[in-house]
Design an enzyme around this catalytic site. Sequence first.
Site, mmCIF file in Angstrom:
data_model
loop_
_atom_site.group_PDB
_atom_site.id
_atom_site.type_symbol
_atom_site.label_atom_id
_atom_site.label_comp_id
_atom_site.label_asym_id
_atom_site.label_seq_id
_atom_site.Cartn_x
_atom_site.Cartn_y
_atom_site.Cartn_z
ATOM 1 N N THR D 52 49.857 -12.494 43.330
ATOM 2 C CA THR D 52 49.319 -13.302 44.401
ATOM 3 C C THR D 52 49.832 -14.558 44.809
ATOM 4 O O THR D 52 50.060 -15.090 46.034
ATOM 5 C CB THR D 52 47.715 -13.293 44.050
ATOM 6 O OG1 THR D 52 47.086 -12.298 43.710
ATOM 7 C CG2 THR D 52 46.995 -14.295 44.858
ATOM 8 N N HIS D 55 52.597 -13.924 47.117
ATOM 9 C CA HIS D 55 52.231 -13.671 48.266
ATOM 10 C C HIS D 55 51.948 -14.956 49.010
ATOM 11 O O HIS D 55 52.180 -15.079 50.370
ATOM 12 C CB HIS D 55 50.910 -12.721 48.213
ATOM 13 C CG HIS D 55 51.162 -11.452 47.967
ATOM 14 N ND1 HIS D 55 52.051 -10.566 48.418
ATOM 15 C CD2 HIS D 55 50.650 -10.901 46.918
ATOM 16 C CE1 HIS D 55 51.909 -9.355 48.079
ATOM 17 N NE2 HIS D 55 51.195 -9.439 46.918
#
Lengths: 359, 359, 359, 359
Positions: D52, D55
């Site tokens: 994450t 990202h």
Amino acid sequence: MSAAEGGTIPATMRALRKAAAGPGASLEEIPVPVPALGEVLVKVEAASICGTDLHIHRWDSWAENRIRNVPMTFGHEVAGRVVALGPEVHQLETGAFVAAETHLFCGHCGMCRTGRAHICENLRILGVDVDGAFADYLTLPAANAWVVDPRIPTDVASIQEPFGNAVHTAFPAGTDPDLTGSTVVVLGCGPIGLFVVGIARAAGAAQVVAVEPNEFRLDLAKRMGADVLVNPSAADPVQAVLAATRGRGAEVVLEMSGIPAVIDQGTRMLRHGGRLSLLGLPTERVSLDLTDQVIFKEARIFGVTGRELFRTWEQTTTFLATGMVDAGPVITHRFPLDRYEEGFDAVASGRSGKVVLVP
Amino acid sequence: MSAAEGGTIPATMRALRKAAAGPGASLEEIPVPVPALGEVLVKVEAASICGTDLHIHRWDSWAENRIRNVPMTFGHEVAGRVVALGPEVHQLETGAFVAAETHLFCGHCGMCRTGRAHICENLRILGVDVDGAFADYLTLPAANAWVVDPRIPTDVASIQEPFGNAVHTAFPAGTDPDLTGSTVVVLGCGPIGLFVVGIARAAGAAQVVAVEPNEFRLDLAKRMGADVLVNPSAADPVQAVLAATRGRGAEVVLEMSGIPAVIDQGTRMLRHGGRLSLLGLPTERVSLDLTDQVIFKEARIFGVTGRELFRTWEQTTTFLATGMVDAGPVITHRFPLDRYEEGFDAVASGRSGKVVLVP
Amino acid sequence: MSAAEGGTIPATMRALRKAAAGPGASLEEIPVPVPALGEVLVKVEAASICGTDLHIHRWDSWAENRIRNVPMTFGHEVAGRVVALGPEVHQLETGAFVAAETHLFCGHCGMCRTGRAHICENLRILGVDVDGAFADYLTLPAANAWVVDPRIPTDVASIQEPFGNAVHTAFPAGTDPDLTGSTVVVLGCGPIGLFVVGIARAAGAAQVVAVEPNEFRLDLAKRMGADVLVNPSAADPVQAVLAATRGRGAEVVLEMSGIPAVIDQGTRMLRHGGRLSLLGLPTERVSLDLTDQVIFKEARIFGVTGRELFRTWEQTTTFLATGMVDAGPVITHRFPLDRYEEGFDAVASGRSGKVVLVP
Amino acid sequence: MSAAEGGTIPATMRALRKAAAGPGASLEEIPVPVPALGEVLVKVEAASICGTDLHIHRWDSWAENRIRNVPMTFGHEVAGRVVALGPEVHQLETGAFVAAETHLFCGHCGMCRTGRAHICENLRILGVDVDGAFADYLTLPAANAWVVDPRIPTDVASIQEPFGNAVHTAFPAGTDPDLTGSTVVVLGCGPIGLFVVGIARAAGAAQVVAVEPNEFRLDLAKRMGADVLVNPSAADPVQAVLAATRGRGAEVVLEMSGIPAVIDQGTRMLRHGGRLSLLGLPTERVSLDLTDQVIFKEARIFGVTGRELFRTWEQTTTFLATGMVDAGPVITHRFPLDRYEEGFDAVASGRSGKVVLVP
């Protein structure tokens, strides 16, 4: 303490007090308690009498061993309105109508941290370990206040705690959906037993067998939906259940009496693979035929206490608010708080279901 | 009877017979049985001795009450080769190497029709209700013959039946995955207890506590993977388990002794929310403190018997064939069938694990 | 073949035959089949029409891919009387009134040996893989014959098979008791959907939401006990379910339509932690928003097929024999076998529930 | 803020900030946050990088849609020492060494009140919705601080959050004990997949099959205990699993990749009755063959997210503190906080397991 809604909070209030270790109780005028950190002050609107309260009132051996602090106020099945907030209360507002979850949990033991706060390793009980509900006001941790569904009337609100015992006995964590389509036996039809008769009926039991020696209660069991009524003074409950199940036994037995001989009967009326849930509390050791009645049958025995926080309260709300179960027939008496002796007498008489005290 | 593979079936065979109600047994020459409809004839290659066999040999009160037909051949833990098929046997062929599931089920009662044939309402037991396995040959319903994984050696094949008891006690239907990461206590380290020590170890128990008064067996428990050894002659098992769990108690207790006082201890060493599985068979009633040790803890007690057909056998095969559990240390003695008295003595001596008789 | 009870078995009979790969069917006179080993011969008393039969009749792409042997007799929902026994049948007698479990299982694969014969790895289906029930007689493995409770009337007896689908969808193995007290949505109210409305009602759902575009069926859903009726032509089902649950979504969604877009809706109306059971069979791949509707919600999706052998049949018997569910409103049409075209037309019309053919 | 233990808290600190919507991040000097009511201030000792975070760093479409407030500090897998307490914190003291549960829950929705706070209906995520952990200090609700077992080293302490994802995927609520003795397939061997290989091994899987195209990670999977390694560039994973299971398929498939085609493969390698747990998050809709791969197989699909509070953390502690799983091989890189770009590069390189940043 925040300002109360709709009225001044008086300095003193009435409270039913156990003044000293010994039988009896008295209604005394004492200061209204001040809600501590995380607590709310609740103005009592209905408080129902539990068997435990009778033990405390009579001061039997259970009470003598269990109650550590006197003087104390007892009573714990209660609904009322939040009239003040202690420090650090954020989820509740004054004016909320709430019922009390009576298991006061520590919040940090292994049970509390894994979703099983009702069997907290440091559990305290409202009205037993701390001052309770037979009073005009009581304080309660905000985390133990359950906002009552508006469809539920006041006196039914106060019996949600024992009703939740019934729900939890019927649906303990870790069972398959075993009530629907099953023969369900209820051993002992005090109020919780009566509630569970209604719950098993609502959950689609194929037949509900109620076992109870008191004809007044047996009649209430019928009104709650029992299909087969067994008075153990007149018929052997084990034989009655076998007869009702073509000799197979019951898939589910819910034990509410706490009587050792009845628990033993519970094992003997179980079908192979059946489930016996124990909620009633025996006061002495219980002798069982484990080999033939539990091991060879692969029976499962579940100890049950309290209510799951708060799965059981959600289920309780659904049953009571939608009308799936009508608890009305079980509430047989209402008294003002100062006529508490009549209330205790009604409970003791055996000709009562639930008795509610209203301040 | 179909033609046998690899040799002629003789007319007579040796069989260890209980000739009459009373102590003792004798090796007799009797006719080789003929497999009836749906049965197979098995040439025994290994038959291990169970505690039940000792009861039958000694003819104690259990045997006196339980054994209905004498003369009879006893023994039931067995592996061997199918040498002939009775009528209507289609799934098995001669030459197959099989072990016996000893619970002979009716196939049409409510339990059998719902996947619980091991607690069949008309159950009969091999070597107890019908002639058994301490012989050169035995007949067996084809439905009770489990084809042995070729990775499993012959004498281990014969102990799959008690090993399956251990598997089933560890993983009864209806539990969550509670062994992995838990403290698992094994009460009683006879062969089944020893097997379950190995199973709990393989299933990732955080720690396995073995309780057993016999030091020989306690040593075997250590070899099977027990982390904590408790000799109840030297230390209180309840205190030992509490000490090993920072006062909390064990998540899982597996009771293999059948001793009432030990079962009571089992409840007292359980953690809140814990599970007690009962496989050991008490010969008298068991007195328990249900209120404090079961109800307030929300403990669950599971009666366990036999093996699930055939989920347990699949699990057993996996444990034994992949080497996840090495049952080898538990098999301490091997005797030819005609030295059966030495075998029974070894079992009775307490200085043995599993004893296998080889015809 | 044993002697039949109460009459001679004729040499030939009528059977609705798919003569060749292609649309249509014809009633032909063919020999009465002879029950093979382990089979019984059943004289059909009622055979109801399933959607599958319509596929076979029309010979759509599903049928073209699935049906391997023509000519064949189709039809599989059936009840009738056992009139002859093949070899090796021991549990049934002629004269027994039975319904057919249509999943013909091998008995020896990993699923069959672990109590999951309904998902046998070598499954064959009555009336699809072998000759079926739209005939005067059919043969059936004795293990697939379920003796009908005498309280269940003949035409209801024939619909126990699809009713069992509904029971199994409602109560798949491995769920907690999640119907009682829950919002239960039924997607698609063909006969099985209608049955499951009645079952969810009997099991104490807090509310049953029926979603169905056909007003005739929606009206039947109301008669079966649905509390909320949603016609997706008029209202968005996802919004309707959210509105009925204060924005939370449903605890249980039972998918009976097999329509990909409806299955997608099913995931979007699920509450966090909810359960979606899939019984309807999509004929193409289904595209889902797994991230938001399944993973972040921790939804559970259960594939469901057939009926558990024979737990589902016991439950079905309880629902239908005790009157907990009245399947009567769903059975809307009855025709003699030779008016089968009217029967198929009634099914195709959309203005029908279950259509029963009576030889 | 209470006085800190062992040193002064400075006025400012370094924090890795996403300054504006767009790629990149920068280490900035910002004020040390002040713990609000119920919060603690934690001095970071180790913070590991999650996918994450990559990202967010790259600012891909997921980040663009998901991140609502910039500037913000990201990072969420963290362990550190409590150095100050906000108001109303009672269970924790300064000096405690804690890891962060990153799911910030409301405490009063239906999920929170029924033991499922990890799927709170008002969930916020640390380092995504509020400032996170790539900094010298962070604030955290005390209820989200898990005291680290002293046997767990610092950098392992920071990876308990993703390790907990692995534990929860392996043991979601409502499964039977299906890892022990089963074939367990892990699809995708990023760090969480690698952890779950170790967990399945510790829980007694019969065999663990790891599927991963990256040979570096496949080698780590072997070190974590995988028995069968499948590189999908070289072999079809479905065929590989069928080959490893004699054509039956796997009892358990744990999906960590989030790739639609891989999820589809997951259904096709499942055994009848098998379980597929989904943790990997697909970024687009997923198309499945529900009829053949889910419904006819009676497969179960479980969406899984986060960690059960705090059952999963107890299990995680057991696995890591007892040495049942050695997470060491998965932690391949350590960098000081100011070399964060190297850390992100290492994660992106594919030649890494877990990368830990140390302030």
